[in-house]
Design a protein around this motif. Sequence first.
Motif, PDB file in Angstrom:
ATOM      1  N   ASP A 128      41.314  37.722  52.487  1.00  0.00           N
ATOM      2  CA  ASP A 128      41.663  39.114  52.776  1.00  0.00           C
ATOM      3  C   ASP A 128      43.170  39.292  52.913  1.00  0.00           C
ATOM      4  O   ASP A 128      43.689  40.397  52.748  1.00  0.00           O
ATOM      5  CB  ASP A 128      40.988  39.571  54.087  1.00  0.00           C
ATOM      6  CG  ASP A 128      39.490  39.434  54.028  1.00  0.00           C
ATOM      7  OD1 ASP A 128      38.881  40.064  53.142  1.00  0.00           O
ATOM      8  OD2 ASP A 128      38.919  38.689  54.859  1.00  0.00           O
ATOM      9  N   TRP A 129      43.851  38.188  53.205  1.00  0.00           N
ATOM     10  CA  TRP A 129      45.279  38.254  53.517  1.00  0.00           C
ATOM     11  C   TRP A 129      45.953  36.991  52.989  1.00  0.00           C
ATOM     12  O   TRP A 129      45.477  35.886  53.226  1.00  0.00           O
ATOM     13  CB  TRP A 129      45.454  38.315  55.032  1.00  0.00           C
ATOM     14  CG  TRP A 129      46.652  39.060  55.503  1.00  0.00           C
ATOM     15  CD1 TRP A 129      47.750  39.398  54.793  1.00  0.00           C
ATOM     16  CD2 TRP A 129      46.861  39.559  56.817  1.00  0.00           C
ATOM     17  NE1 TRP A 129      48.639  40.070  55.568  1.00  0.00           N
ATOM     18  CE2 TRP A 129      48.118  40.194  56.827  1.00  0.00           C
ATOM     19  CE3 TRP A 129      46.123  39.540  57.996  1.00  0.00           C
ATOM     20  CZ2 TRP A 129      48.656  40.784  57.961  1.00  0.00           C
ATOM     21  CZ3 TRP A 129      46.646  40.134  59.128  1.00  0.00           C
ATOM     22  CH2 TRP A 129      47.896  40.759  59.104  1.00  0.00           C
ATOM     23  N   VAL A 130      47.071  37.162  52.275  1.00  0.00           N
ATOM     24  CA  VAL A 130      47.867  36.035  51.796  1.00  0.00           C
ATOM     25  C   VAL A 130      49.312  36.274  52.198  1.00  0.00           C
ATOM     26  O   VAL A 130      49.916  37.287  51.819  1.00  0.00           O
ATOM     27  CB  VAL A 130      47.763  35.857  50.268  1.00  0.00           C
ATOM     28  CG1 VAL A 130      48.710  34.742  49.806  1.00  0.00           C
ATOM     29  CG2 VAL A 130      46.330  35.528  49.862  1.00  0.00           C
ATOM     30  N   LEU A 131      49.866  35.355  52.978  1.00  0.00           N
ATOM     31  CA  LEU A 131      51.261  35.428  53.394  1.00  0.00           C
ATOM     32  C   LEU A 131      51.994  34.241  52.790  1.00  0.00           C
ATOM     33  O   LEU A 131      51.603  33.086  53.029  1.00  0.00           O
ATOM     34  CB  LEU A 131      51.386  35.427  54.921  1.00  0.00           C
ATOM     35  CG  LEU A 131      50.651  36.572  55.630  1.00  0.00           C
ATOM     36  CD1 LEU A 131      49.330  36.070  56.212  1.00  0.00           C
ATOM     37  CD2 LEU A 131      51.503  37.175  56.720  1.00  0.00           C
ATOM     38  N   THR A 132      53.049  34.515  52.018  1.00  0.00           N
ATOM     39  CA  THR A 132      53.693  33.452  51.261  1.00  0.00           C
ATOM     40  C   THR A 132      55.144  33.803  50.974  1.00  0.00           C
ATOM     41  O   THR A 132      55.575  34.945  51.199  1.00  0.00           O
ATOM     42  CB  THR A 132      52.931  33.210  49.936  1.00  0.00           C
ATOM     43  OG1 THR A 132      53.544  32.144  49.229  1.00  0.00           O
ATOM     44  CG2 THR A 132      52.940  34.458  49.078  1.00  0.00           C
ATOM     45  N   ASP A 133      55.891  32.812  50.478  1.00  0.00           N
ATOM     46  CA  ASP A 133      57.253  33.038  49.998  1.00  0.00           C
ATOM     47  C   ASP A 133      57.345  32.772  48.499  1.00  0.00           C
ATOM     48  O   ASP A 133      58.437  32.612  47.956  1.00  0.00           O
ATOM     49  CB  ASP A 133      58.246  32.158  50.753  1.00  0.00           C
ATOM     50  CG  ASP A 133      57.905  30.674  50.637  1.00  0.00           C
ATOM     51  OD1 ASP A 133      56.846  30.347  50.060  1.00  0.00           O
ATOM     52  OD2 ASP A 133      58.686  29.839  51.139  1.00  0.00           O
ATOM     53  N   GLN A 134      56.192  32.744  47.838  1.00  0.00           N
ATOM     54  CA  GLN A 134      56.139  32.457  46.410  1.00  0.00           C
ATOM     55  C   GLN A 134      55.699  33.706  45.639  1.00  0.00           C
ATOM     56  O   GLN A 134      55.079  34.615  46.211  1.00  0.00           O
ATOM     57  CB  GLN A 134      55.164  31.304  46.144  1.00  0.00           C
ATOM     58  CG  GLN A 134      55.500  30.041  46.933  1.00  0.00           C
ATOM     59  CD  GLN A 134      54.416  28.999  46.833  1.00  0.00           C
ATOM     60  OE1 GLN A 134      53.840  28.796  45.779  1.00  0.00           O
ATOM     61  NE2 GLN A 134      54.119  28.331  47.941  1.00  0.00           N
ATOM     62  N   ASP A 135      56.033  33.754  44.371  1.00  0.00           N
ATOM     63  CA  ASP A 135      55.671  34.905  43.542  1.00  0.00           C
ATOM     64  C   ASP A 135      54.158  35.023  43.404  1.00  0.00           C
ATOM     65  O   ASP A 135      53.443  34.018  43.311  1.00  0.00           O
ATOM     66  CB  ASP A 135      56.298  34.776  42.151  1.00  0.00           C
ATOM     67  CG  ASP A 135      57.810  34.967  42.185  1.00  0.00           C
ATOM     68  OD1 ASP A 135      58.262  35.804  42.987  1.00  0.00           O
ATOM     69  OD2 ASP A 135      58.520  34.279  41.435  1.00  0.00           O
ATOM     70  N   VAL A 136      53.696  36.265  43.382  1.00  0.00           N
ATOM     71  CA  VAL A 136      52.271  36.549  43.188  1.00  0.00           C
ATOM     72  C   VAL A 136      52.067  36.902  41.723  1.00  0.00           C
ATOM     73  O   VAL A 136      52.568  37.923  41.234  1.00  0.00           O
ATOM     74  CB  VAL A 136      51.818  37.702  44.097  1.00  0.00           C
ATOM     75  CG1 VAL A 136      50.347  38.008  43.867  1.00  0.00           C
ATOM     76  CG2 VAL A 136      52.075  37.354  45.562  1.00  0.00           C
ATOM     77  N   ILE A 137      51.348  36.064  41.020  1.00  0.00           N
ATOM     78  CA  ILE A 137      51.186  36.238  39.570  1.00  0.00           C
ATOM     79  C   ILE A 137      50.087  37.246  39.246  1.00  0.00           C
ATOM     80  O   ILE A 137      50.327  38.228  38.543  1.00  0.00           O
ATOM     81  CB  ILE A 137      50.895  34.884  38.887  1.00  0.00           C
ATOM     82  CG1 ILE A 137      51.979  33.857  39.247  1.00  0.00           C
ATOM     83  CG2 ILE A 137      50.818  35.060  37.384  1.00  0.00           C
ATOM     84  CD1 ILE A 137      53.372  34.261  38.856  1.00  0.00           C
ATOM     85  N   ALA A 138      48.915  37.024  39.762  1.00  0.00           N
ATOM     86  CA  ALA A 138      47.774  37.907  39.466  1.00  0.00           C
ATOM     87  C   ALA A 138      47.125  38.324  40.783  1.00  0.00           C
ATOM     88  O   ALA A 138      46.169  37.685  41.249  1.00  0.00           O
ATOM     89  CB  ALA A 138      46.768  37.201  38.556  1.00  0.00           C
ATOM     90  N   PRO A 139      47.618  39.373  41.429  1.00  0.00           N
ATOM     91  CA  PRO A 139      47.079  39.768  42.729  1.00  0.00           C
ATOM     92  C   PRO A 139      45.651  40.295  42.637  1.00  0.00           C
ATOM     93  O   PRO A 139      45.301  41.028  41.711  1.00  0.00           O
ATOM     94  CB  PRO A 139      48.041  40.871  43.186  1.00  0.00           C
ATOM     95  CG  PRO A 139      48.646  41.401  41.933  1.00  0.00           C
ATOM     96  CD  PRO A 139      48.725  40.250  40.991  1.00  0.00           C
ATOM     97  N   VAL A 140      44.834  39.889  43.595  1.00  0.00           N
ATOM     98  CA  VAL A 140      43.456  40.386  43.690  1.00  0.00           C
ATOM     99  C   VAL A 140      43.505  41.752  44.376  1.00  0.00           C
ATOM    100  O   VAL A 140      44.138  41.903  45.421  1.00  0.00           O
ATOM    101  CB  VAL A 140      42.590  39.402  44.501  1.00  0.00           C
ATOM    102  CG1 VAL A 140      41.164  39.933  44.606  1.00  0.00           C
ATOM    103  CG2 VAL A 140      42.605  38.023  43.853  1.00  0.00           C
ATOM    104  N   PRO A 141      42.880  42.786  43.818  1.00  0.00           N
ATOM    105  CA  PRO A 141      43.020  44.154  44.342  1.00  0.00           C
ATOM    106  C   PRO A 141      42.672  44.303  45.823  1.00  0.00           C
ATOM    107  O   PRO A 141      43.321  45.052  46.542  1.00  0.00           O
ATOM    108  CB  PRO A 141      42.059  44.971  43.465  1.00  0.00           C
ATOM    109  CG  PRO A 141      41.971  44.196  42.196  1.00  0.00           C
ATOM    110  CD  PRO A 141      42.074  42.753  42.590  1.00  0.00           C
ATOM    111  N   LYS A 142      41.663  43.590  46.315  1.00  0.00           N
ATOM    112  CA  LYS A 142      41.227  43.764  47.704  1.00  0.00           C
ATOM    113  C   LYS A 142      41.961  42.864  48.685  1.00  0.00           C
ATOM    114  O   LYS A 142      41.668  42.889  49.879  1.00  0.00           O
ATOM    115  CB  LYS A 142      39.722  43.513  47.799  1.00  0.00           C
ATOM    116  CG  LYS A 142      38.877  44.558  47.082  1.00  0.00           C
ATOM    117  CD  LYS A 142      37.397  44.324  47.324  1.00  0.00           C
ATOM    118  CE  LYS A 142      36.558  45.401  46.636  1.00  0.00           C
ATOM    119  NZ  LYS A 142      35.100  45.185  46.888  1.00  0.00           N
ATOM    120  N   THR A 143      42.900  42.078  48.208  1.00  0.00           N
ATOM    121  CA  THR A 143      43.658  41.160  49.069  1.00  0.00           C
ATOM    122  C   THR A 143      45.025  41.741  49.375  1.00  0.00           C
ATOM    123  O   THR A 143      45.686  42.298  48.491  1.00  0.00           O
ATOM    124  CB  THR A 143      43.820  39.792  48.387  1.00  0.00           C
ATOM    125  OG1 THR A 143      42.524  39.263  48.080  1.00  0.00           O
ATOM    126  CG2 THR A 143      44.569  38.829  49.289  1.00  0.00           C
TER     127      THR A 143
END
Length: 397
Positions: free
Chosen positions: A278-293
């Motif tokens: 449900d939640w992703v916290l990162t310092d890296q690029d998001v390539i293909a984000p999941v719509p509900k995340t």
Amino acid sequence: MEFIQPLFLWGIGAVVIPVVIHFWHQKRGKTLAWAATRWLQEKNQQQQRGIKLDNLLLLILRCLVIILLALLLSQPILTGLTKPVVVEKIHLVQPEQLVVDNYRFELEEAIKKGEAVYWINTATEAIKDPAQLPDQRTFNPNVLQSAINTASAKPSELHLYVLNNQQLANAPFIRVPAQFKLHTMVDSASRPVRPYLKLPGSGNVFVNASNQLVNSTALSKGIRFQDVQAHSGRLTALVDFRDKTEQQTVLAALNALSDVYALGIQIDVKKNQKTGYDWVLTDQDVIAPVPKTLYVVSGKLKIPRVPNVIFWEEKLTPQTAERVRTGQLPEQLGELLIRHFNLKPNSFPLSQEQLNTLFITTEERRAQQPENIRNWLLLVFVGLIGLERWMALRQNA
């Protein structure tokens, strides 16, 4: 003539320094007896009276150098040479019937006076008749900022007419000109249906009538809730940072948020392919984000292309982020959670303090003429320094 830093004009008094040094070097030395002096005529042995100024031009140059330095530091502005700036009144209107009906008189008067009146949409269309709403009515903070930038390209007095609701707060801030006036209204007739989260073992998470996030076994009475919860089951989060200090900081903030509201968030530090986060916290690029995340990316300054990917410019460490040093990180993460699940419907108005924080005024650029004057003074100052050094070396003074 005006001065931005007039206190530096007191530095002109330092012209006494080269004058004192000049006379100090010219004071009379001791008389030495010499045998041939008896052959000199008596008139040549008489003492000269008064003050003799040697190297007068060099003294004047040194005084001018100090005067010019004081003028440069005081930053002069020749107001008589600058043309008065023509400030145009510009009105930006949200394409909503409630806004138009509430401010119809002001808008019609502005159109009669020939002032610029535009709709807030991607085209920033000019308004001829407020009663006719445009076909394009897309409104969000990005569209609002784009319309402000387009309309206020020249010095202007901006009047903004919008609905006061949570939709404005979807942006961290909105930049407006220095001369700015906000006209807002609240849609008091609407009674929104609120979503809520159903978490196992902890109850229902929702925003109560006091606009606070709470966790309760029963939903508040007097508030309309959706028939189906916005989320059911345990919340899952992935904390994945290359920087170990940042990783520990975000883990601590997320655990604090989970403990305060009894959210029971399942936190992973390594991605599990079988888990839908449900939640992703990162310092890296998001390539293909999941719509509900919901994605929170730190240390990157980018314009979000999708609403569920949020970029924070600073790295989330006590040394680099104010929100970490002041302990506001858990609270801000909670705000992101509320916004992601839309627990606080858009119809809720912002407080005056929130509006003042949201709209940031930008300073208008100064006219180029004062800068040019200071540039010319600087060139003269450098020229005088060079001339003074050349004369001093040539005359050994």
